[in-house]
Design a protein around this motif. Structure first.
Motif, PDB file in Angstrom:
ATOM      1  N   LEU A 238       0.827  -1.212   0.000  1.00 45.50           N
ATOM      2  CA  LEU A 238       0.000   0.000   0.000  1.00 45.50           C
ATOM      3  C   LEU A 238       0.859   1.258   0.000  1.00 45.50           C
ATOM      4  O   LEU A 238       0.546   2.237  -0.682  1.00 45.50           O
ATOM      5  N   ALA A 239       1.938   1.242   0.767  1.00 45.82           N
ATOM      6  CA  ALA A 239       2.807   2.414   0.836  1.00 45.82           C
ATOM      7  C   ALA A 239       3.445   2.699  -0.518  1.00 45.82           C
ATOM      8  O   ALA A 239       3.523   3.858  -0.950  1.00 45.82           O
ATOM      9  N   ARG A 240       3.906   1.634  -1.188  1.00 55.78           N
ATOM     10  CA  ARG A 240       4.515   1.837  -2.514  1.00 55.78           C
ATOM     11  C   ARG A 240       3.492   2.406  -3.485  1.00 55.78           C
ATOM     12  O   ARG A 240       3.816   3.297  -4.275  1.00 55.78           O
ATOM     13  N   ARG A 241       2.267   1.903  -3.434  1.00 56.49           N
ATOM     14  CA  ARG A 241       1.241   2.409  -4.352  1.00 56.49           C
ATOM     15  C   ARG A 241       0.916   3.869  -4.051  1.00 56.49           C
ATOM     16  O   ARG A 241       0.580   4.635  -4.951  1.00 56.49           O
ATOM     17  N   ALA A 242       0.996   4.253  -2.776  1.00 58.58           N
ATOM     18  CA  ALA A 242       0.741   5.641  -2.385  1.00 58.58           C
ATOM     19  C   ALA A 242       1.955   6.539  -2.612  1.00 58.58           C
ATOM     20  O   ALA A 242       1.866   7.763  -2.466  1.00 58.58           O
ATOM     21  N   VAL A 250       1.926   4.813   7.189  1.00 59.99           N
ATOM     22  CA  VAL A 250       1.184   4.403   8.392  1.00 59.99           C
ATOM     23  C   VAL A 250       0.740   5.631   9.181  1.00 59.99           C
ATOM     24  O   VAL A 250      -0.395   5.704   9.665  1.00 59.99           O
ATOM     25  N   ARG A 251       1.633   6.616   9.310  1.00 56.45           N
ATOM     26  CA  ARG A 251       1.287   7.825  10.064  1.00 56.45           C
ATOM     27  C   ARG A 251       0.166   8.598   9.386  1.00 56.45           C
ATOM     28  O   ARG A 251      -0.806   8.994  10.033  1.00 56.45           O
ATOM     29  N   ALA A 256      -5.680  10.145   8.822  1.00 59.43           N
ATOM     30  CA  ALA A 256      -6.870  10.301   7.994  1.00 59.43           C
ATOM     31  C   ALA A 256      -8.021   9.403   8.411  1.00 59.43           C
ATOM     32  O   ALA A 256      -9.188   9.748   8.199  1.00 59.43           O
ATOM     33  N   THR A 257      -7.719   8.246   9.012  1.00 55.84           N
ATOM     34  CA  THR A 257      -8.774   7.267   9.294  1.00 55.84           C
ATOM     35  C   THR A 257      -8.914   6.907  10.765  1.00 55.84           C
ATOM     36  O   THR A 257      -9.889   6.252  11.146  1.00 55.84           O
ATOM     37  N   LEU A 262      -3.774  -2.265   8.522  1.00 57.51           N
ATOM     38  CA  LEU A 262      -4.151  -3.677   8.616  1.00 57.51           C
ATOM     39  C   LEU A 262      -5.517  -3.850   9.276  1.00 57.51           C
ATOM     40  O   LEU A 262      -6.291  -4.726   8.876  1.00 57.51           O
ATOM     41  N   GLN A 263      -5.824  -3.024  10.273  1.00 54.42           N
ATOM     42  CA  GLN A 263      -7.145  -3.115  10.886  1.00 54.42           C
ATOM     43  C   GLN A 263      -8.218  -2.677   9.902  1.00 54.42           C
ATOM     44  O   GLN A 263      -9.306  -3.260   9.838  1.00 54.42           O
TER      45      GLN A 263
END
Length: 322
Positions: A238-242, A250-251, A256-257, A262-263
């Motif tokens: 996910l980080a690479r895609r972002a 993660v931060r 934002a959420t 993972l949760q």
């Protein structure tokens, strides 16, 4: 499966927003989604007319005594004067809500409607949500209530409470999800142009401001992730895609959420599995694979943990309503 009747308790000067939430979610007869649909009734001390916020005038179907006839009773937000200036809550409202609970109704409060439930003694010894601005007041007035000022809503079985304003939408959709399943709740949310699900444990507000723009790419990323839940999605993927480092991702994701990647993924996968069980004839192991939860054993474990039932029992309970 019939979701039964929903009685909305109405008094003078109630804020319109929470009233409108309950009316929009439960009022329109969405029999194409579930037949029968809810039977919504407005109940007021004076059924001939109630003065709403900003001078709006609204009629009610029944008196407050008819709350006791409903399967579900919803108490919207109280007039601001009741929580800001100490105006007494009408005793007839408190008595009617208590009588409905004694008759076996499920009691739901939106925003500061929790003050009514507390005054009726329904929250003693229970964990409850309310608008974070009035949580300290609720705790002071009712010390036996375990006030949680961080969550969107609390489901305590026969008594459910939500935080302020838009959290009432989350709780109402949660009620639909409990009664009619994830597929129906998701369709209602879609028609209201809303996210399908925010978990009750999500924070009411985020201390760090969410960016005004989507420069972080989280919106498209979350959409992509929900379309690829059957893939091995890790924080690194996910980080690479972002386009971020894992640590930064993660931060910013948490900012934002108010949850971890993972949760969030686990919640989305459980929702997908529920929808597949309701709307398809896929075997349990196929549901596990397509939702990204893996094996049938893993799917059963998560259903037992999050829903308290097996996938087969869940399908049996909700399949007929979709």
């Amino acid at each position: 499966m019939s979701p039964g009747s929903v009685a909305l308790a109405v008094i003078d000067d109630m804020p319109l927003f929470e009233l409108a939430i309950a009316c929009e979610v439960f009022g329109p007869k969405r029999t194409d989604l579930a037949d029968p649909w809810y039977d919504l009734r407005l109940c007021a001390a004076d059924p001939s007319g109630t003065r709403g916020e900003f001078g709006f005038w609204q009629r009610a179907d029944h008196g407050l005594e008819h709350l006791a006839d409903a399967e579900t009773v919803i108490v919207p937000a109280l007039p601001y004067a009741c929580v800001q200036s100490g105006r007494p809550i009408p005793p007839e409202l408190i008595a009617a809500v208590r009588a409905a609970a004694d008759a076996g109704a499920r009691i739901v409060s939106l925003c500061t409607g929790s003050f009514v439930l507390a005054a009726a003694g329904l929250l003693d010894g229970r964990r409850a949500a309310t608008h974070w601005m009035y949580a300290a007041t609720l705790a002071m007035l009712h010390p036996l209530v375990q006030v949680d000022d961080t969550v969107l809503y609390v489901d305590d079985g026969d008594v459910l409470t939500s935080a302020g304003r838009s959290a009432g939408i989350d709780l109402c959709l949660h009620v639909v999800r409990r009664d009619l399943g994830a597929h129906v709740a998701n369709q209602v949310a879609r028609r209201m142009v809303l996210p399908a699900h925010r978990a009750g444990g999500q924070s009411q507000y985020v201390a760090v401001s969410v960016p005004d723009t989507d420069d972080d790419g989280l919106g498209p990323l979350l959409h992509w992730a929900t379309e690829n839940l059957d893939q091995p999605l890790t924080v690194d993927v996910l980080a690479r895609r972002a386009g971020m480092s894992a640590r930064t991702f993660v931060r910013r994701f948490h900012d934002a959420t108010a949850t971890t990647p993972l949760q969030w993924l686990l919640t989305q996968r459980v929702i997908r599995a529920r929808s597949l069980l309701e709307s398809t004839d896929l075997a349990v192991d196929q549901v596990g694979e397509r939702s990204g939860l893996g094996s049938a054993a893993n799917l059963r474990r998560h259903f037992a943990l999050h829903l308290g039932v097996t996938p087969t029992a869940y399908r049996r309970a909700f399949r007929a309503t979709t």
